[in-house]
Structures are given as structure tokens and as C-alpha cells.
Enzyme design. Structure first.
Site, PDB file in Angstrom:
ATOM      1  N   LYS A 167       0.865  -1.264  -0.014  1.00 51.16           N
ATOM      2  CA  LYS A 167      -0.055   0.138   0.092  1.00 51.16           C
ATOM      3  C   LYS A 167       0.928   1.075   0.084  1.00 51.16           C
ATOM      4  O   LYS A 167       0.442   2.106  -0.757  1.00 51.16           O
ATOM      5  CB  LYS A 167      -0.993   0.072   1.260  1.00 51.16           C
ATOM      6  CG  LYS A 167      -2.194  -1.162   1.109  1.00 51.16           C
ATOM      7  CD  LYS A 167      -2.905  -1.107   2.407  1.00 51.16           C
ATOM      8  CE  LYS A 167      -4.037  -2.196   2.099  1.00 51.16           C
ATOM      9  NZ  LYS A 167      -4.571  -2.618   3.391  1.00 51.16           N
ATOM     10  N   GLN A 207      -4.622  -1.136   9.741  1.00 57.58           N
ATOM     11  CA  GLN A 207      -4.561  -2.634   9.188  1.00 57.58           C
ATOM     12  C   GLN A 207      -5.080  -3.547   9.888  1.00 57.58           C
ATOM     13  O   GLN A 207      -4.773  -3.477  11.144  1.00 57.58           O
ATOM     14  CB  GLN A 207      -3.019  -2.816   8.808  1.00 57.58           C
ATOM     15  CG  GLN A 207      -2.789  -4.117   8.292  1.00 57.58           C
ATOM     16  CD  GLN A 207      -3.350  -4.168   6.738  1.00 57.58           C
ATOM     17  OE1 GLN A 207      -3.232  -3.199   6.039  1.00 57.58           O
ATOM     18  NE2 GLN A 207      -4.101  -5.247   6.363  1.00 57.58           N
ATOM     19  N   ASP A 240     -11.423   2.983   3.687  1.00 55.89           N
ATOM     20  CA  ASP A 240     -11.745   1.443   3.597  1.00 55.89           C
ATOM     21  C   ASP A 240     -13.336   1.535   3.673  1.00 55.89           C
ATOM     22  O   ASP A 240     -13.824   0.185   3.227  1.00 55.89           O
ATOM     23  CB  ASP A 240     -11.517   0.507   5.192  1.00 55.89           C
ATOM     24  CG  ASP A 240      -9.960   0.155   4.616  1.00 55.89           C
ATOM     25  OD1 ASP A 240      -9.621  -0.181   3.554  1.00 55.89           O
ATOM     26  OD2 ASP A 240      -9.302  -0.069   5.815  1.00 55.89           O
TER      27      ASP A 240
END
Ligand code: NAP
Length: 309
Positions: free
Chosen positions: A54, A98, A124
Site C-alpha cells: 500500500k 490494518q 476502507d
């Protein structure tokens, strides 16, 4: 006849290329591109790889990504205060924590952390406010993996409207938002899970079958209507040689990769499905690259919205 292979790597690259001019426009008009804060608690090996990817792809897209590390033994309060600080920083447009969080942080840690993220920075698409907007089919930041699947279907010219879709898996991050996105595009959607009876029979009704289960090669050819579009979301590391040899033909490059590394990543869909399906996403090189492309797309979108572009 072998299925058409839907190339997620190429589609992901196309999506990322389209973000470049938008990032440049933000830079020119506001003096900065999008900023992404990534929080990593602990040292889960798979998370380390995901976060490294990422950071790298964000940098290539002109997105400033910074990593905040939190020790595995820290309390969940440390993650919450990190998120609170990122919420307050004006030059941070996106926040990603995460998953999974270290088990010692408690069973409700993920929920508490999601609840703490400013919905405007929720790249997200996991906060209750963005999920609520998704349910109502209103503009929002949407979970990256299912929105990547929609991009792949649409860019591949595969019809969603009026098709019978079956989604196997009902997680908050894949199955449920996937079903909603398909529904909003006028598919007739069935969601299956571990208590579904006659799973293969239900799956066989699908023109469009999405497997988001987390079980290697679970969806065998008898789950698939001939000619159906099959989307394989699963990412399952497998190091059992007998299984790998049973799934892949002797000449398959996957077997050579297994011999070299002692492990390979296998999707939720059995390789034999390629002989029945009309179109199929490979693993690797299918949904995975789209997920990361959509994370970057959400970051650009969040920055545009926050800057009033
Ligand atoms: P998850 O939270 O574990 O959910 C799995 C779902 O599958 C659950 O709804 C579960 O049903 C269902 N399931 C499990 N066993 C089943 C069975 N025997 N029959 C029918 N349904 C069954 O997993 P997830 O986070 O959604 O992820 C699913 C897979 O996608 C994993 O392999 C994950 O690594 C992968 N993934 C890939 C990407 C990507 O970028 N490609 C992104 C995210 C996830 P219940 O609800 O009844 O337990």
C-alpha cells in the site's frame, strides 16, 4: 471451453493511471496531493506485506502515505489515540487501520477503532455512517474489494443488471457490501454463508458468482452454471503439496511456483471451474490488484471532497 480470464492486474493499473491527473490537479490547485495515514499494530507477516504494498503503490500514484507503527503489546487505547490524532490533521485525507489488530487488544478492538475514524477519511468504507449511506445507495466511501469487483465487471463489459448474482460470504468487508453494490446495479442477489443449505445448488443458479469464503479451492465445478461469470475473492496460502498437486495440472506454472517457494496463494475457486465458467478472475492477479487500486481511488476521492475540488 476455457473461461475468459478477467485481468485484475491490467484493470488495476488502468484505474491507477486515471488517478494521476486528478492527483496532479489537486497539487496544482491546493498545493498538495492526497495524504493517507496507515496504522499498523503488531507484526503480523501478511499485514506487513499488505502495508508495504500500500505504501509503495500510494507513493507511485502521488499519494503521500505515512505509516504509524504501534507495538503488539500496546493497549487498544494507543490505536484510538493515533486515529484521533490523524482525524485532526488537515493534510491527512484517508485513514486505514490494518486488520487484524493484535488479539490482546480485545474482541471489540476492531469495532472500537472503526467507530473512531472520521467518516470523511474512512478510505476502507467500514464506518457505520459510510455503510449506512451504501445501504441507501447514496454517495459514500465504499469498501475497496467489492467496489474493485464492480469496476472489473463494468470495465470488462459484463452485464450486471437483471442477472442472477450469488455471493458466498457475508463479511462486513466483502460479502455484504458486494451484495449491496450488485443490488444497486439491479442484479437479483442471494447471499450465502456457512449455514446455507444446498450451497452448490444455490450457487448453480448464478449468472454471476462471487466467492468470498476464505477456503482454498472450495467452489468446485459443480457450483457453477456453464458460462457463468465467477469472481474469486479468496486469498489462501497453501503449503500442502498433495492438495496443490490434486488441484493443478502437472504442467501448470502454479506447480512450478510451489516447488520453488514451498507455498502458493490459492483462491476460493477450484482451478477446474475454468472449464465451466464463461469468465473467471485468476488468483493471483484478479481481485487483489483491484482492492489496492480502489484504496488509492478512495484516497483521491476523500481528498477531493475534503478540499472542495
Ligand atoms: P470472513 O470474514 O472469514 O468471512 C467468510 C465468509 O464465508 C463468512 O460469511 C462465512 O460464513 C462464509 N463461509 C465460511 N465457510 C463457509 C462454508 N463452508 N460454506 C459457506 N460459507 C462459508 O472472510 P472475508 O474477510 O470476507 O474474506 C474472504 C476471503 O477473501 C479470504 O480468503 C480473504 O483473505 C479474501 N480477501 C481478499 C481480498 C482481496 O483483495 N482479494 C480482500 C479481502 C478479503 P458465516 O458468516 O456463516 O461464518
Amino acid at each position: 471451453m476455457a473461461a475468459r480470464i478477467l485481468d485484475g492486474t491490467a484493470t488495476g493499473a488502468a484505474i491507477r493511471a486515471e488517478l494521476r491527473p486528478r492527483v496532479e490537479a489537486l497539487q496544482a490547485r491546493f498545493g498538495r496531493g492526497p495524504g493517507l495515514g496507515i496504522v499498523l499494530a503488531g507484526h503480523d507477516p501478511a499485514s506487513e506485506i499488505y502495508v508495504r504494498n500500500k505504501l509503495k503503490t500510494a507513493g507511485e500514484a502521488g499519494i503521500r502515505a505515512e505509516l504509524v507503527r504501534i507495538p503488539a503489546e500496546a493497549p487498544v487505547g494507543d490505536v484510538l489515540s493515533t486515529v484521533a490524532a490523524l482525524n485532526l490533521r488537515d493534510e491527512i485525507d484517508g485513514i486505514l487501520v490494518q486488520s487484524p489488530l493484535p488479539a490482546a487488544m480485545g474482541d471489540d478492538a476492531e469495532t472500537r477503532v472503526i467507530d473512531a475514524i472520521d467518516p470523511a477519511k474512512d478510505v476502507d468504507g467500514f464506518t457505520p455512517s459510510n455503510v449506512g449511506l451504501l445501504v441507501q445507495n447514496r454517495p459514500c466511501l465504499t469498501a475497496c474489494t467489492p467496489s474493485g469487483v464492480i469496476e472489473l465487471l463494468e470495465r470488462s463489459g459484463l452485464e450486471i443488471k437483471g442477472r442472477r448474482a450469488v455471493v458466498i460470504g457475508r463479511s462486513d468487508i466483502v460479502g455484504k457490501p458486494m451484495a449491496l453494490l450488485l443490488l444497486h446495479r439491479h442484479a437479483t442477489v442471494t447471499i450465502c454463508h456457512s449455514r446455507t443449505q444446498d450451497l452448490a445448488g444455490v450457487a448453480r443458479t448464478a449468472d454471476l458468482l462471487v466467492a468470498a469464503i476464505g477456503r482454498a479451492a472450495f467452489v468446485t465445478p459443480d457450483f457453477v452454471k456453464p458460462g457463468a461469470v465467477v469472481i474469486d475473492v479468496g486469498i489462501n496460502p497453501v503449503s500442502d503439496e498433495a492438495k496443490v498437486r490434486a488441484w493443478f495440472a502437472p504442467e501448470s506454472p502454479r506447480l512450478a511456483a510451489f516447488s520453488k517457494h514451498g507455498t502458493i496463494t490459492v483462491g476460493d475457486v477450484h482451478p477446474g471451474v475454468a472449464e465451466v465458467a464463461g469468465a473467471l478472475t485468476p488468483v493471483p492477479g484478479g481481485v487483489g490488484p483491484l482492492t489496492i487500486a480502489m484504496l488509492l481511488a478512495n484516497s483521491v476521492r476523500a481528498a477531493e471532497a475534503r478540499l472542495g475540488a
